[in-house]
Write a protein that holds these residues in place. Structure first.
Motif, PDB file in Angstrom:
ATOM      1  N   TYR A 147      12.414  -3.336  -5.338  1.00 33.03           N
ATOM      2  CA  TYR A 147      11.561  -2.768  -4.294  1.00 33.03           C
ATOM      3  C   TYR A 147      12.200  -1.545  -3.643  1.00 33.03           C
ATOM      4  CZ  TYR A 147       8.214  -6.603  -4.471  1.00 33.03           C
ATOM      5  OH  TYR A 147       7.244  -7.494  -4.880  1.00 33.03           O
ATOM      6  N   THR A 148      13.507  -1.542  -3.532  1.00 30.74           N
ATOM      7  CA  THR A 148      14.186  -0.370  -2.988  1.00 30.74           C
ATOM      8  C   THR A 148      13.863   0.861  -3.817  1.00 30.74           C
ATOM      9  OG1 THR A 148      15.995  -1.813  -2.278  1.00 30.74           O
ATOM     10  CG2 THR A 148      16.409   0.562  -2.249  1.00 30.74           C
ATOM     11  N   GLU A 149      13.972   0.726  -5.132  1.00 29.42           N
ATOM     12  CA  GLU A 149      13.659   1.840  -6.028  1.00 29.42           C
ATOM     13  C   GLU A 149      12.178   2.200  -5.941  1.00 29.42           C
ATOM     14  OE1 GLU A 149      14.872   2.984 -10.529  1.00 29.42           O
ATOM     15  OE2 GLU A 149      13.709   1.136 -10.325  1.00 29.42           O
ATOM     16  N   TRP A 150      11.319   1.193  -5.861  1.00 30.81           N
ATOM     17  CA  TRP A 150       9.879   1.448  -5.791  1.00 30.81           C
ATOM     18  C   TRP A 150       9.540   2.238  -4.526  1.00 30.81           C
ATOM     19  CZ3 TRP A 150       5.936   0.380  -2.407  1.00 30.81           C
ATOM     20  CH2 TRP A 150       4.630   0.545  -2.887  1.00 30.81           C
ATOM     21  N   LEU A 151      10.132   1.878  -3.416  1.00 26.81           N
ATOM     22  CA  LEU A 151       9.888   2.597  -2.159  1.00 26.81           C
ATOM     23  C   LEU A 151      10.315   4.054  -2.263  1.00 26.81           C
ATOM     24  CD1 LEU A 151      11.152  -0.176   0.264  1.00 26.81           C
ATOM     25  CD2 LEU A 151       8.794   0.659   0.146  1.00 26.81           C
ATOM     26  N   ILE A 152      11.477   4.293  -2.860  1.00 31.29           N
ATOM     27  CA  ILE A 152      11.969   5.663  -3.048  1.00 31.29           C
ATOM     28  C   ILE A 152      11.002   6.454  -3.914  1.00 31.29           C
ATOM     29  CG2 ILE A 152      13.800   7.048  -4.099  1.00 31.29           C
ATOM     30  CD1 ILE A 152      15.706   4.675  -3.388  1.00 31.29           C
ATOM     31  N   ALA A 181      19.353   5.900  -1.426  1.00 31.87           N
ATOM     32  CA  ALA A 181      19.038   5.214  -0.171  1.00 31.87           C
ATOM     33  C   ALA A 181      20.321   4.588   0.358  1.00 31.87           C
ATOM     34  CB  ALA A 181      17.973   4.144  -0.392  1.00 31.87           C
ATOM     35  N   GLU A 182      20.280   4.237   1.629  1.00 29.26           N
ATOM     36  CA  GLU A 182      21.417   3.553   2.238  1.00 29.26           C
ATOM     37  C   GLU A 182      21.302   2.058   1.945  1.00 29.26           C
ATOM     38  OE1 GLU A 182      23.526   3.020   6.634  1.00 29.26           O
ATOM     39  OE2 GLU A 182      21.668   4.165   6.412  1.00 29.26           O
ATOM     40  N   VAL A 183      22.338   1.493   1.336  1.00 29.28           N
ATOM     41  CA  VAL A 183      22.334   0.081   0.948  1.00 29.28           C
ATOM     42  C   VAL A 183      23.639  -0.549   1.417  1.00 29.28           C
ATOM     43  CG1 VAL A 183      22.017  -1.565  -0.931  1.00 29.28           C
ATOM     44  CG2 VAL A 183      21.077   0.745  -1.152  1.00 29.28           C
ATOM     45  N   TYR A 184      23.541  -1.647   2.126  1.00 31.59           N
ATOM     46  CA  TYR A 184      24.784  -2.286   2.554  1.00 31.59           C
ATOM     47  C   TYR A 184      24.581  -3.770   2.837  1.00 31.59           C
ATOM     48  CZ  TYR A 184      23.041  -1.366   7.312  1.00 31.59           C
ATOM     49  OH  TYR A 184      22.278  -1.290   8.452  1.00 31.59           O
ATOM     50  N   VAL A 185      25.692  -4.460   2.985  1.00 25.67           N
ATOM     51  CA  VAL A 185      25.685  -5.898   3.229  1.00 25.67           C
ATOM     52  C   VAL A 185      25.322  -6.165   4.689  1.00 25.67           C
ATOM     53  CG1 VAL A 185      27.073  -8.008   3.268  1.00 25.67           C
ATOM     54  CG2 VAL A 185      27.411  -6.322   1.436  1.00 25.67           C
ATOM     55  N   ALA A 186      24.336  -7.018   4.899  1.00 26.21           N
ATOM     56  CA  ALA A 186      23.941  -7.444   6.246  1.00 26.21           C
ATOM     57  C   ALA A 186      23.320  -8.828   6.139  1.00 26.21           C
ATOM     58  CB  ALA A 186      22.967  -6.462   6.875  1.00 26.21           C
ATOM     59  N   ASN A 187      23.461  -9.602   7.180  1.00 33.85           N
ATOM     60  CA  ASN A 187      23.013 -10.993   7.186  1.00 33.85           C
ATOM     61  C   ASN A 187      21.831 -11.142   8.129  1.00 33.85           C
ATOM     62  OD1 ASN A 187      22.739 -13.782   7.347  1.00 33.85           O
ATOM     63  ND2 ASN A 187      24.946 -14.145   7.339  1.00 33.85           N
ATOM     64  N   LEU A 188      20.706 -11.590   7.616  1.00 35.25           N
ATOM     65  CA  LEU A 188      19.508 -11.759   8.436  1.00 35.25           C
ATOM     66  C   LEU A 188      19.621 -12.930   9.410  1.00 35.25           C
ATOM     67  CD1 LEU A 188      16.752 -11.058   5.766  1.00 35.25           C
ATOM     68  CD2 LEU A 188      17.327  -9.617   7.726  1.00 35.25           C
ATOM     69  N   GLY A 224       0.819  -1.214   0.000  1.00 35.52           N
ATOM     70  CA  GLY A 224       0.000   0.000   0.000  1.00 35.52           C
ATOM     71  C   GLY A 224       0.851   1.262   0.000  1.00 35.52           C
ATOM     72  N   LYS A 225       0.364   2.310   0.653  1.00 38.71           N
ATOM     73  CA  LYS A 225       1.047   3.597   0.651  1.00 38.71           C
ATOM     74  C   LYS A 225       2.235   3.586   1.613  1.00 38.71           C
ATOM     75  CE  LYS A 225      -3.063   6.289  -0.580  1.00 38.71           C
ATOM     76  NZ  LYS A 225      -3.986   7.396  -0.190  1.00 38.71           N
ATOM     77  N   GLU A 251      12.420   7.468   4.460  1.00 38.90           N
ATOM     78  CA  GLU A 251      13.779   6.928   4.511  1.00 38.90           C
ATOM     79  C   GLU A 251      13.723   5.469   4.075  1.00 38.90           C
ATOM     80  OE1 GLU A 251      17.359   5.875   7.713  1.00 38.90           O
ATOM     81  OE2 GLU A 251      15.610   7.042   8.358  1.00 38.90           O
ATOM     82  N   VAL A 252      14.644   5.095   3.215  1.00 41.17           N
ATOM     83  CA  VAL A 252      14.720   3.712   2.748  1.00 41.17           C
ATOM     84  C   VAL A 252      16.109   3.168   3.045  1.00 41.17           C
ATOM     85  CG1 VAL A 252      14.528   2.139   0.786  1.00 41.17           C
ATOM     86  CG2 VAL A 252      13.051   4.172   0.896  1.00 41.17           C
ATOM     87  N   VAL A 253      16.146   2.024   3.698  1.00 42.30           N
ATOM     88  CA  VAL A 253      17.394   1.306   3.932  1.00 42.30           C
ATOM     89  C   VAL A 253      17.225  -0.080   3.318  1.00 42.30           C
ATOM     90  CG1 VAL A 253      19.028   0.422   5.627  1.00 42.30           C
ATOM     91  CG2 VAL A 253      17.775   2.547   6.092  1.00 42.30           C
ATOM     92  N   ALA A 254      18.242  -0.523   2.585  1.00 42.98           N
ATOM     93  CA  ALA A 254      18.182  -1.829   1.931  1.00 42.98           C
ATOM     94  C   ALA A 254      19.384  -2.660   2.340  1.00 42.98           C
ATOM     95  CB  ALA A 254      18.141  -1.664   0.413  1.00 42.98           C
TER      96      ALA A 254
END
Length: 233
Positions: A56-61, A89-96, A39-40, A67-70
């Motif tokens: 999706y990162t681009e879509w959110l922006i 946006a801020e994009v970086y390597v992270a492990n879930l 949604g919005k 603020e978008v973090v990926a």
């Protein structure tokens, strides 16, 4: 296994970046339903958990997120996303599978597209996502449908959590089959209530690209989307 998965997704990054906008299973099956569920996003602080090639990162922006973090565990995927969004946006390597660096109660919304079936310990990952999400914040994610994995891989025991191997573009990838019971219990135990469960069907453009799978997906589910809200016990 985690190192092998990361290495294989590094190899797949170029393929994903090339096909992410038009690959039928993403563009004309998962994505329309996922975007409808999201949604919005105006003025929201959003985490794209498992950003892949950055759609999706681009879509959110582009849709007004404050603020978008990926994040993604593949360095090559992160590079693809950075290239796509041009430092918006801020994009970086992270492990879930590991503790995240974000503050408690930071995000209004977390989205995760076709990622959480890769995590080793779903309870641990959901606990971390719950920690960094504000009260009444939303977690919206898509994963492989448990019924699909049970049938497609001819599993002997539906309720057994098991690591499976699939092949994408001739490269093996590994993910976990988990029952509905396991998924719903993990959500509840980590302060998430399910608002909606969505079993998407392909849109018309899918048929133009792949009529055989279009017919299959209108009879058997492949992905499933959970829209959840964080509550305080």
């Amino acid at each position: 296994m985690e190192k092998k998965l990361k290495s294989n997704y590094d190899k797949l990054a170029e393929h994903y970046a090339k096909d992410v906008d038009t690959k039928a299973f993403n563009a004309y099956y998962e994505r329309p339903a996922m975007i409808n569920a999201i949604g919005k996003v105006n003025d929201l602080r959003v985490l794209d958990a498992g950003c892949g090639a950055g759609y999706y990162t681009e879509w959110l922006i582009n849709n007004g997120a404050k603020e978008v973090v990926a994040i993604d565990f593949s360095e090559k995927m992160v590079e693809s996303t950075k290239k796509r969004i041009n430092e918006k946006a801020e994009v970086y390597v992270a492990n879930l599978n590991e503790k995240l660096s974000f503050k408690d109660n930071y995000f209004d919304l977390i989205i995760s597209s076709l990622t959480l079936h890769y995590v080793k310990n779903l309870d641990f990952t959901l606990k971390e996502l719950s920690r960094i999400l504000k009260p009444k914040g939303k977690l919206i994610f898509s994963i492989h449908h448990p019924i699909m994995t049970y049938l497609y891989f001819s599993l002997e025991n539906y309720f057994e959590e098991i690591l499976l191997e699939d092949v994408i573009n001739k490269i093996p990838v590994y993910f976990y089959h988990r029952s509905f019971n396991k998924i719903s219990n993990s959500l509840y135990n980590n302060n998430f209530l399910i608002e909606r469960i969505i079993e998407p069907k392909p849109i018309g453009k899918f048929k133009e690209q792949d009529e055989r799978n279009y017919k299959k997906l209108n009879k058997k589910p492949h992905f499933i989307i959970f829209k959840t809200i964080k509550y305080n016990k």
